[in-house]
Each structure stands twice: as structure tokens, then as C-alpha cells.
Design a protein around this motif. Structure first.
Motif, PDB file in Angstrom:
ATOM      1  N   GLU A  62       0.863  -1.179   0.000  1.00 18.46           N
ATOM      2  CA  GLU A  62       0.000   0.000   0.000  1.00 18.46           C
ATOM      3  C   GLU A  62       0.897   1.226   0.000  1.00 18.46           C
ATOM      4  O   GLU A  62       1.800   1.329   0.824  1.00 18.46           O
ATOM      5  N   GLN A  63       0.687   2.137  -0.951  1.00 18.67           N
ATOM      6  CA  GLN A  63       1.492   3.345  -1.053  1.00 18.67           C
ATOM      7  C   GLN A  63       0.757   4.540  -0.451  1.00 18.67           C
ATOM      8  O   GLN A  63      -0.457   4.673  -0.614  1.00 18.67           O
ATOM      9  N   PHE A  64       1.534   5.384   0.230  1.00 17.76           N
ATOM     10  CA  PHE A  64       0.987   6.568   0.879  1.00 17.76           C
ATOM     11  C   PHE A  64       1.930   7.739   0.648  1.00 17.76           C
ATOM     12  O   PHE A  64       3.133   7.560   0.484  1.00 17.76           O
ATOM     13  N   LYS A  65       1.381   8.950   0.667  1.00 18.16           N
ATOM     14  CA  LYS A  65       2.201  10.154   0.605  1.00 18.16           C
ATOM     15  C   LYS A  65       2.945  10.306   1.928  1.00 18.16           C
ATOM     16  O   LYS A  65       2.462   9.898   2.982  1.00 18.16           O
ATOM     17  N   LEU A  66       4.116  10.916   1.854  1.00 19.13           N
ATOM     18  CA  LEU A  66       4.946  11.086   3.040  1.00 19.13           C
ATOM     19  C   LEU A  66       4.225  11.843   4.150  1.00 19.13           C
ATOM     20  O   LEU A  66       4.390  11.517   5.326  1.00 19.13           O
ATOM     21  N   ASN A  84       2.089   9.706   9.893  1.00 18.07           N
ATOM     22  CA  ASN A  84       1.499   9.471  11.220  1.00 18.07           C
ATOM     23  C   ASN A  84       0.243   8.610  11.132  1.00 18.07           C
ATOM     24  O   ASN A  84       0.040   7.700  11.940  1.00 18.07           O
ATOM     25  N   GLU A  85      -0.591   8.871  10.142  1.00 15.65           N
ATOM     26  CA  GLU A  85      -1.804   8.075   9.930  1.00 15.65           C
ATOM     27  C   GLU A  85      -1.441   6.622   9.605  1.00 15.65           C
ATOM     28  O   GLU A  85      -2.042   5.682  10.128  1.00 15.65           O
ATOM     29  N   VAL A  86      -0.445   6.463   8.737  1.00 15.69           N
ATOM     30  CA  VAL A  86      -0.015   5.116   8.348  1.00 15.69           C
ATOM     31  C   VAL A  86       0.523   4.362   9.561  1.00 15.69           C
ATOM     32  O   VAL A  86       0.224   3.186   9.760  1.00 15.69           O
ATOM     33  N   MET A 120      -0.821   0.869  10.988  1.00 14.78           N
ATOM     34  CA  MET A 120       0.034  -0.309  11.173  1.00 14.78           C
ATOM     35  C   MET A 120      -0.116  -0.864  12.587  1.00 14.78           C
ATOM     36  O   MET A 120      -0.241  -2.077  12.769  1.00 14.78           O
ATOM     37  N   ARG A 121      -0.100   0.012  13.575  1.00 18.11           N
ATOM     38  CA  ARG A 121      -0.216  -0.427  14.976  1.00 18.11           C
ATOM     39  C   ARG A 121      -1.542  -1.117  15.248  1.00 18.11           C
ATOM     40  O   ARG A 121      -1.615  -2.014  16.076  1.00 18.11           O
ATOM     41  N   SER A 122      -2.586  -0.700  14.541  1.00 16.60           N
ATOM     42  CA  SER A 122      -3.905  -1.294  14.771  1.00 16.60           C
ATOM     43  C   SER A 122      -4.181  -2.474  13.828  1.00 16.60           C
ATOM     44  O   SER A 122      -5.288  -3.009  13.829  1.00 16.60           O
ATOM     45  N   GLY A 123      -3.187  -2.844  13.023  1.00 18.94           N
ATOM     46  CA  GLY A 123      -3.343  -4.005  12.155  1.00 18.94           C
ATOM     47  C   GLY A 123      -4.189  -3.778  10.919  1.00 18.94           C
ATOM     48  O   GLY A 123      -4.734  -4.724  10.360  1.00 18.94           O
ATOM     49  N   ILE A 168      -3.122  -2.419   8.018  1.00 22.69           N
ATOM     50  CA  ILE A 168      -2.335  -2.394   6.790  1.00 22.69           C
ATOM     51  C   ILE A 168      -2.146  -3.823   6.329  1.00 22.69           C
ATOM     52  O   ILE A 168      -1.699  -4.683   7.080  1.00 22.69           O
ATOM     53  N   LYS A 169      -2.499  -4.087   5.073  1.00 20.29           N
ATOM     54  CA  LYS A 169      -2.311  -5.415   4.508  1.00 20.29           C
ATOM     55  C   LYS A 169      -0.987  -5.418   3.749  1.00 20.29           C
ATOM     56  O   LYS A 169      -0.810  -4.637   2.816  1.00 20.29           O
ATOM     57  N   GLY A 170      -0.065  -6.238   4.143  1.00 25.96           N
ATOM     58  CA  GLY A 170       1.231  -6.289   3.477  1.00 25.96           C
ATOM     59  C   GLY A 170       2.166  -5.214   4.014  1.00 25.96           C
ATOM     60  O   GLY A 170       2.277  -5.034   5.219  1.00 25.96           O
ATOM     61  N   ARG A 171       2.795  -4.493   3.108  1.00 26.55           N
ATOM     62  CA  ARG A 171       3.764  -3.454   3.469  1.00 26.55           C
ATOM     63  C   ARG A 171       3.213  -2.078   3.139  1.00 26.55           C
ATOM     64  O   ARG A 171       2.545  -1.877   2.152  1.00 26.55           O
ATOM     65  N   ALA A 172       3.552  -1.132   4.007  1.00 27.15           N
ATOM     66  CA  ALA A 172       3.216   0.277   3.752  1.00 27.15           C
ATOM     67  C   ALA A 172       4.463   0.951   3.201  1.00 27.15           C
ATOM     68  O   ALA A 172       5.546   0.812   3.753  1.00 27.15           O
ATOM     69  N   VAL A 173       4.312   1.680   2.094  1.00 27.11           N
ATOM     70  CA  VAL A 173       5.419   2.378   1.469  1.00 27.11           C
ATOM     71  C   VAL A 173       5.085   3.860   1.424  1.00 27.11           C
ATOM     72  O   VAL A 173       4.043   4.248   0.898  1.00 27.11           O
ATOM     73  N   LEU A 174       5.975   4.679   1.992  1.00 26.32           N
ATOM     74  CA  LEU A 174       5.776   6.122   1.967  1.00 26.32           C
ATOM     75  C   LEU A 174       6.507   6.691   0.748  1.00 26.32           C
ATOM     76  O   LEU A 174       7.682   6.408   0.534  1.00 26.32           O
ATOM     77  N   ILE A 175       5.800   7.493  -0.039  1.00 26.38           N
ATOM     78  CA  ILE A 175       6.352   8.100  -1.237  1.00 26.38           C
ATOM     79  C   ILE A 175       6.576   9.590  -0.992  1.00 26.38           C
ATOM     80  O   ILE A 175       5.625  10.307  -0.667  1.00 26.38           O
ATOM     81  N   PRO A 176       7.835  10.045  -1.119  1.00 26.93           N
ATOM     82  CA  PRO A 176       8.092  11.479  -0.903  1.00 26.93           C
ATOM     83  C   PRO A 176       7.473  12.343  -1.982  1.00 26.93           C
ATOM     84  O   PRO A 176       7.166  11.924  -3.051  1.00 26.93           O
TER      85      PRO A 176
END
Length: 56
Positions: free
Chosen positions: A29-33, A37-39, A43-46, A48-56
Motif C-alpha cells: 500500500e502506497q501513501f504520501k509522506l 502518522n496516519e499510516v 500499522m499499529r492497529s493491524g 495495513i495489509k502487506g507493506r506500507a510504502v511512503l512516497i516522498p
């Protein structure tokens, strides 16, 4: 050399081989940088499926 947390070097090479054969599917799952904090909270609450990737 130490063993990484995912297993031995031989096991890692087996995983790399499977990836090269395209037998492994990775969920990303891709997210803006600025969503970092939201990501992190998701993640802490479970939530996110797979990996979270932050995109600058």
C-alpha cells in the motif's frame, strides 16, 4: 555474519529464487509522506495489509 530475522542465508536464497520466478505476491500500500502518522497508526492497529510504502 549473523542470521537475519527472516531465516538462514539458504532460506533467503530460496525466497529470492521464488521471487525471480514470480511465485511470490507481495501486497503493498502506497501513501504520501505527509500521511506517515496516519499510516503508523494504521500499522499499529493491524489495518495495513502487506507493506506500507511512503512516497516522498
Amino acid at each position: 555474519m549473523t542470521n537475519p530475522y527472516w531465516g538462514s542465508r539458504v532460506e533467503l536464497m530460496e525466497v529470492v529464487g521464488l521471487a525471480r520466478q514470480r511465485k511470490i505476491h507481495i501486497e503493498i500500500e502506497q501513501f504520501k509522506l505527509d500521511q506517515a502518522n496516519e499510516v503508523y497508526d494504521r500499522m499499529r492497529s493491524g489495518k495495513i495489509k502487506g507493506r506500507a510504502v511512503l512516497i516522498p
